[in-house]
Design a protein around this motif. Structure first.
Motif, short mmCIF file in Angstrom:
data_model
loop_
_atom_site.label_atom_id
_atom_site.label_comp_id
_atom_site.label_asym_id
_atom_site.label_seq_id
_atom_site.Cartn_x
_atom_site.Cartn_y
_atom_site.Cartn_z
N VAL A 1 0.97 -1.63 0.02
CA VAL A 1 0.02 -0.09 -0.37
C VAL A 1 0.67 1.11 -0.46
N GLY A 2 2.50 1.24 0.73
CA GLY A 2 3.07 2.47 0.69
C GLY A 2 2.56 3.66 1.73
N ASP A 3 2.75 4.62 0.85
CA ASP A 3 2.55 6.19 1.52
C ASP A 3 1.27 6.22 1.83
N VAL A 4 -0.20 5.49 1.72
CA VAL A 4 -1.15 6.00 1.05
C VAL A 4 -1.57 6.55 2.47
N ALA A 5 -2.43 7.36 2.98
CA ALA A 5 -2.90 8.30 4.31
C ALA A 5 -2.07 8.63 5.15
N SER A 6 -0.93 8.65 4.65
CA SER A 6 0.33 9.51 5.58
C SER A 6 0.03 10.51 6.05
N SER A 7 -0.29 11.66 5.68
CA SER A 7 -0.70 12.85 6.22
C SER A 7 -1.88 13.04 6.88
N HIS A 8 -2.94 13.62 7.58
CA HIS A 8 -4.08 13.91 7.79
C HIS A 8 -4.02 15.21 7.19
N ASP A 9 -3.22 15.86 6.10
CA ASP A 9 -4.14 17.66 5.43
C ASP A 9 -4.22 16.38 4.31
N GLU A 10 -3.75 15.56 4.06
CA GLU A 10 -4.22 14.78 2.89
C GLU A 10 -5.10 13.66 2.75
N LEU A 11 -6.53 13.19 2.32
CA LEU A 11 -6.82 11.82 2.69
C LEU A 11 -7.13 11.66 1.05
N ALA A 12 -6.31 10.19 0.98
CA ALA A 12 -6.21 9.51 -0.34
C ALA A 12 -7.49 8.83 -0.51
N THR A 13 -7.85 9.10 -2.04
CA THR A 13 -8.66 8.77 -2.39
C THR A 13 -8.78 7.51 -2.96
N HIS A 14 -7.66 7.19 -2.99
CA HIS A 14 -8.09 5.63 -3.74
C HIS A 14 -6.40 5.16 -3.00
N VAL A 15 -6.48 3.25 -2.78
CA VAL A 15 -5.14 2.35 -2.09
C VAL A 15 -4.74 1.84 -2.79
N PRO A 16 -3.59 2.65 -3.54
CA PRO A 16 -2.77 1.65 -4.34
C PRO A 16 -2.68 0.33 -4.05
#
Length: 426
Positions: A152-167
């Motif tokens: 999955v890697g660095d998805v959702a690694s920051s609370h400022d940017e919410l990922a919309t897709h999980v690699p």
């Protein structure tokens, strides 16, 4: 098939735990990507146990009546079908439904596996085999979340940017589905070529009703169910909310996966020493001590966010949590099996697991509601409190009967005890 039945059963056990440990954190990330908050994560986490709770006791009785190997095949097929469903486009509803059916398939595999060991093992080998089973589970708990985190890697690694897709989510699911096929084939081999299992002696079950009440009246069984429930729900909440904690504090999914893997490594270490600890201190004292250690570790975890670089302290806490949570499952498995007549062991396993599933429904929903209102720290403080309460109640149970290990050692010194060994271990 020439391979021993226990080895083939461990293949099924490893795959079942691997899939659970790999897919459940992935479902959390998928839920976050779909816009879920702390409360929705709690509901989706609890869905894993909904169908399992309803089916647990009927399944246990069916396993007692019809045998275990057919249910191993059924569980493998159900898990395969659920994983294929996860390849569809994600929504919160689909994730909740898949979580529920994944929990049902996992439960079928667990009931059949544990009953097979409880009935198919000699008393002097039962505790060792349960320890092996949970060690295999712990290895899966190391490898699986680490694999998910790395892919999955660095998805959702920051609370400022919410990922919309999980690699790479489909890659994780595909790997899990391939392993589920392997487990199903191993279960089929156990059914068609049972080996030594075909020669085991299993007494006929007496006619009549009331097996549920009969199991709960057995000494220490309610206490074992309580300990199992609190330990398992604590592990679940740690796996469900550590990704949320990581997202809020800028910790990558890769690091979260390694943190969960560290907890699994610590669980393996303590399970290697489990029989020696139980022999020296008794099962009751070991459970109380380890559950208290786990409670302290979980209670302290939210405070680590105050550090500039919390990762080193988080790894230390995961080690302590793994040492505290590692013994609960194998110790309660052997405890229930030792207290239960052979013809009721499938029912007893299912009652213990239904207690687990009830906790996996009520606790995550309650904790999710509290975390939504009071903050994420409640997701770690609540299981800490439950562990302390459970440890206090376990402390009040009667002393253990001599374990098979302690009795075996004593029998070397006192030959006249050998005749009593079988009675003490059953």
């Amino acid at each position: 098939m020439s391979s021993p039945w226990f080895l083939r059963l461990m293949v099924v056990t490893f795959v079942a735990q691997f899939i659970s440990s790999a897919i459940r954190p992935l479902i959390t990330y998928e839920s976050l990507a779909a816009g879920a908050g702390a409360m929705q994560v709690g509901f989706i986490t609890a869905a894993f146990a909904v169908l399992a709770l309803v089916a647990a006791i009927p399944l246990g009785k069916a396993v007692d009546r019809r045998g275990e190997t057919g249910f191993l095949v059924l569980g493998g097929i159900l898990v395969c079908a659920t994983l294929l469903s996860l390849l569809a486009p994600s929504s919160l509803l689909l994730l909740g439904v898949c979580s529920a059916f994944l929990g049902l398939g996992h439960l079928v595999l667990v009931i059949a596996s544990q009953t097979l060991i409880a009935k198919g093992s000699q008393p002097e080998r039962r505790e060792t085999r349960f320890a092996t089973l949970t060690t295999v589970n712990a290895v899966a708990q190391i490898v699986a979340p680490a694999m998910t985190g790395l892919l999955v890697g660095d998805v959702a690694s920051s609370h400022d940017e919410l990922a919309t897709h999980v690699p790479n989510s489909h890659l994780v699911v595909t790997i899990a589905a391939g392993m589920a096929v392997i487990a199903t084939l191993s279960a089929i081999s156990l059914r068609r070529w049972p080996g030594a299992l075909a020669r085991r002696s299993v007494p006929d079950a007496p006619r009549g009703r009331g097996s549920f009440a009969a199991v709960l009246r057995l000494p220490a069984v309610p206490a074992a169910i309580l300990a199992s429930l609190t330990v398992l729900t604590s592990i679940d909440l740690l796996g469900a909310y550590l990704p949320v904690y990581g997202q809020q504090h800028g910790i990558s999914a890769r690091t979260v996966g390694l943190l969960l893997a560290t907890e699994g490594v610590a669980a393996i270490v303590v399970r290697i020493w489990m029989l020696r600890l139980i022999t020296r201190f008794s099962r009751r004292r070991v459970l109380v001590g380890t559950m208290t250690l786990a409670a302290i570790s979980l209670a302290g975890l939210p405070f680590l966010s105050l550090l500039d670089t919390p990762e080193p302290a988080l790894f230390a806490v995961m080690v302590l949590a793994g040492l505290g949570l590692g013994i609960g499952q194998p110790a309660t498995m052997a405890w229930v099996a030792a207290q239960t007549p052979v013809h009721l062991r499938g029912t007893a396993v299912s009652i213990r697991l239904s207690g687990n599933r009830l906790g996996q429904i009520v606790v995550p929903i309650s904790v999710g509601a509290l975390a939504g209102g009071l903050g994420l720290a409640a997701a770690f403080w609540c299981p800490a409190v439950l562990l302390l309460v459970s440890a206090g109640l376990i402390l009040r149970t009667p002393r253990d009967r001599p374990s098979i290990v302690r009795t075996r050692r004593a029998s070397r010194r006192l030959p006249h005890l050998k005749a009593k060994e079988g009675k003490l271990s059953d």
